[in-house]
Design an enzyme around this catalytic site. Structure first.
Site, mmCIF file in Angstrom:
data_model
loop_
_atom_site.group_PDB
_atom_site.id
_atom_site.type_symbol
_atom_site.label_atom_id
_atom_site.label_comp_id
_atom_site.label_asym_id
_atom_site.label_seq_id
_atom_site.Cartn_x
_atom_site.Cartn_y
_atom_site.Cartn_z
ATOM 1 C CD GLN A 21 -2.940 -1.165 2.252
ATOM 2 O OE1 GLN A 21 -2.614 -1.776 3.266
ATOM 3 N NE2 GLN A 21 -4.098 -0.545 2.161
ATOM 4 C CG HIS A 111 -0.781 -6.218 5.300
ATOM 5 N ND1 HIS A 111 -0.794 -5.453 6.454
ATOM 6 C CD2 HIS A 111 -1.917 -5.887 4.636
ATOM 7 C CE1 HIS A 111 -1.890 -4.694 6.470
ATOM 8 N NE2 HIS A 111 -2.576 -4.937 5.366
ATOM 9 C CG ASN A 155 -3.297 -7.324 8.098
ATOM 10 O OD1 ASN A 155 -3.582 -6.748 9.157
ATOM 11 N ND2 ASN A 155 -3.955 -7.089 6.964
ATOM 12 C CD GLU A 156 -7.886 -6.811 8.313
ATOM 13 O OE1 GLU A 156 -8.423 -6.968 7.210
ATOM 14 O OE2 GLU A 156 -8.016 -5.789 8.991
HETATM 15 C C1 FCB Z 1 -7.617 -3.486 6.745
HETATM 16 C C2 FCB Z 1 -6.303 -3.828 6.060
HETATM 17 C C3 FCB Z 1 -5.496 -2.608 5.690
HETATM 18 C C4 FCB Z 1 -6.379 -1.491 5.173
HETATM 19 C C5 FCB Z 1 -7.493 -1.194 6.145
HETATM 20 C C6 FCB Z 1 -8.382 -0.049 5.747
HETATM 21 O O1 FCB Z 1 -8.539 -4.491 6.482
HETATM 22 O O2 FCB Z 1 -5.522 -4.639 6.878
HETATM 23 O O3 FCB Z 1 -4.523 -3.003 4.766
HETATM 24 O O4 FCB Z 1 -6.859 -1.841 3.938
HETATM 25 O O5 FCB Z 1 -8.278 -2.345 6.296
#
Ligand code: FCB
Length: 428
Positions: A21, A111, A155-156
């Site tokens: 990003q 990520h 991450n997520e």
């Molecule tokens: C999360 C992500 C991050 C960004 C935010 C707004 O889901 O981890 O990269 O996109 O949302």
């Protein structure tokens, strides 16, 4: 700061970014991707070349922590290959500059992006990705262990796996492949356990490393109380995206792999006749406003939910927590400031009631490439002018507000006369 909410002295007040990003010049599955607004990540914020300046901006913000990703595709050109030296040195230099600035790094290992050789071999559906990731982590951790003690493996995972295989938002844009979604989560959970062993064995000088994932927490609910089908959809979503994922990563003996749990918190998704009532799900913002749904440019706001989820996760897993992401995207800076204030008040309430929360990372340091949405969503503490090829950064009022919080090491109380409505909802 008047009316300040006191937080523990060693609390981390940070900000966060991710390589795809902000860095630019990445070669991963996002390189050729063109977002809805025509944007791409090939230059992004050029953090790749401008990280030294961005660390100076962090100093101005007064943060004492930075959640940053390290991009796997830069460091390994092939399975089990040695790490690319110059690329590694660049990250080492960034870490050294952070240290000199008194900023603690939290390093994210995955990520939403992969090296091209992982993608072409089937990504996280292929079980061979697990040992490949373990090998990468072993080499990386051995190189950085003296400089990093906070490791965020994934991450997520739920966002990654669902947008890749269920909702068609991330490359390779598959839809409704439930089996692939589950498999991805399972493989990532296995990789997390292995990475955790590697990090533990490597250590961190005298200090015990901290290891965890960042779980995106979304509350799901029906828009109308009695709409049975929307209740059902909310229940299924909660099960698939929250419960199943937490169980895979933290259930039973796997819980021992983590020393903390990161929580990325943006709010609530309510369904109306199966439609997610959030801008990120395609709902029209004017219609949402007419229906009284309070959102930023992405999600419905639900500050009260932050306290609830922190208490619940603390009770359920007994792990220390970090808010690894929270922020709001909007051109209305008063809205963003109030949103932050409301969430910090909830966070403070949770900490005061005994929940062990150790830090808060504002998403994001910079306006950046917001995946499918490109540059149209402005989350930055620093504004970036993407129309100017020099990509100048500028402090926002939200950044100034957050600076006050970081310097005072305290949250602020919302202004009494605030006219911005704060929506609250009860989730059953
Ligand atoms: C999360 C992500 C991050 C960004 C935010 C707004 O889901 O981890 O990269 O996109 O949302």
């Amino acid at each position: 700061m008047s009316g300040a909410l006191k937080f523990p002295d060693n609390f981390l007040w940070g900000t966060a970014t991710s390589p795809t990003q902000v860095e630019g010049h990445v070669a991963n599955e996002w390189t050729d991707y063109i977002a809805a607004d025509g944007g791409h990540c090939r230059v992004a914020c050029n953090h790749y070349h401008r990280y030294a300046e961005d660390v100076e901006w962090m100093t101005q913000l007064g943060v004492n922590a930075y959640r940053m990703g390290i991009e796997w595709s830069r460091l390994q050109a092939a399975p089990f290959a040695p790490l690319n030296r110059p690329e590694l040195e660049r990250y080492v230099d960034l870490l050294d500059r952070l240290k000199a600035a008194g900023i603690t790094p939290m390093v994210v290992l995955h990520h939403f992006s992969n090296p091209p050789w992982i993608t072409s071999a089937g990504g996280w559906l292929n079980p061979a990705t697990i040992p490949a990731f373990e090998d990468y982590v072993t080499k990386l951790v051995s190189a950085l262990k003296e400089r990093v003690y906070l490791w965020n493996t994934f991450n997520e995972p739920d966002t990654y796996a669902s947008l890749t295989y269920l909702l068609g938002g991330f490359p390779p844009f598959h839809k409704w492949r439930l089996w692939s979604y589950r498999k991805t989560i399972r493989h990532m959970a296995a990789a997390h356990v292995r990475a955790s062993d590697v990090i533990r064995q490597a250590g961190n000088g005298g200090r015990t490393p901290e290891i965890g994932i960042a779980k995106n927490w979304t509350f799901f609910g029906p828009f109308r109380k009695h709409a049975v089908w929307d209740h059902l959809l909310a229940g299924i979503s909660h099960h698939a995206f929250n419960r199943f994922v937490l169980h895979e990563f933290l259930g039973g003996p796997r819980r021992a792999a983590s020393t903390f749990l990161g929580v990325n918190y943006y709010g609530l998704t309510r369904f109306k006749n199966f439609e997610p009532m959030v801008p990120a799900g395609g709902a029209n913002p004017e219609r949402l406003a007419q229906l009284g749904v309070v959102c930023d440019d992405m999600f419905e706001r639900h500050p009260g939910g932050l306290g609830t989820v922190l208490r619940n996760l603390h009770r359920q897993y007994g792990l220390p927590l970090y808010i690894t992401e929270h922020g709001a995207a909007s051109a209305d800076e008063d809205f963003r400031i109030l949103d932050l204030t409301e969430h910090l008040r909830e966070l403070h309430g949770a900490v005061n009631s005994g929940v062990d929360v150790r830090g808060f990372f504002y998403w994001s340091l910079l306006d950046n490439f917001e995946w499918q949405f490109g540059y149209s969503k402005r989350f930055g503490l620093l504004e970036v002018d993407f129309n100017d090829e020099n990509l100048p950064r500028k402090m926002t009022r939200v950044g100034e507000f957050y600076r006050g919080i970081c310097r005072a090491r305290a949250g602020a109380v919302a202004p009494e006369d605030s006219s911005v409505p704060v929506h609250r909802i009860c989730i059953p």
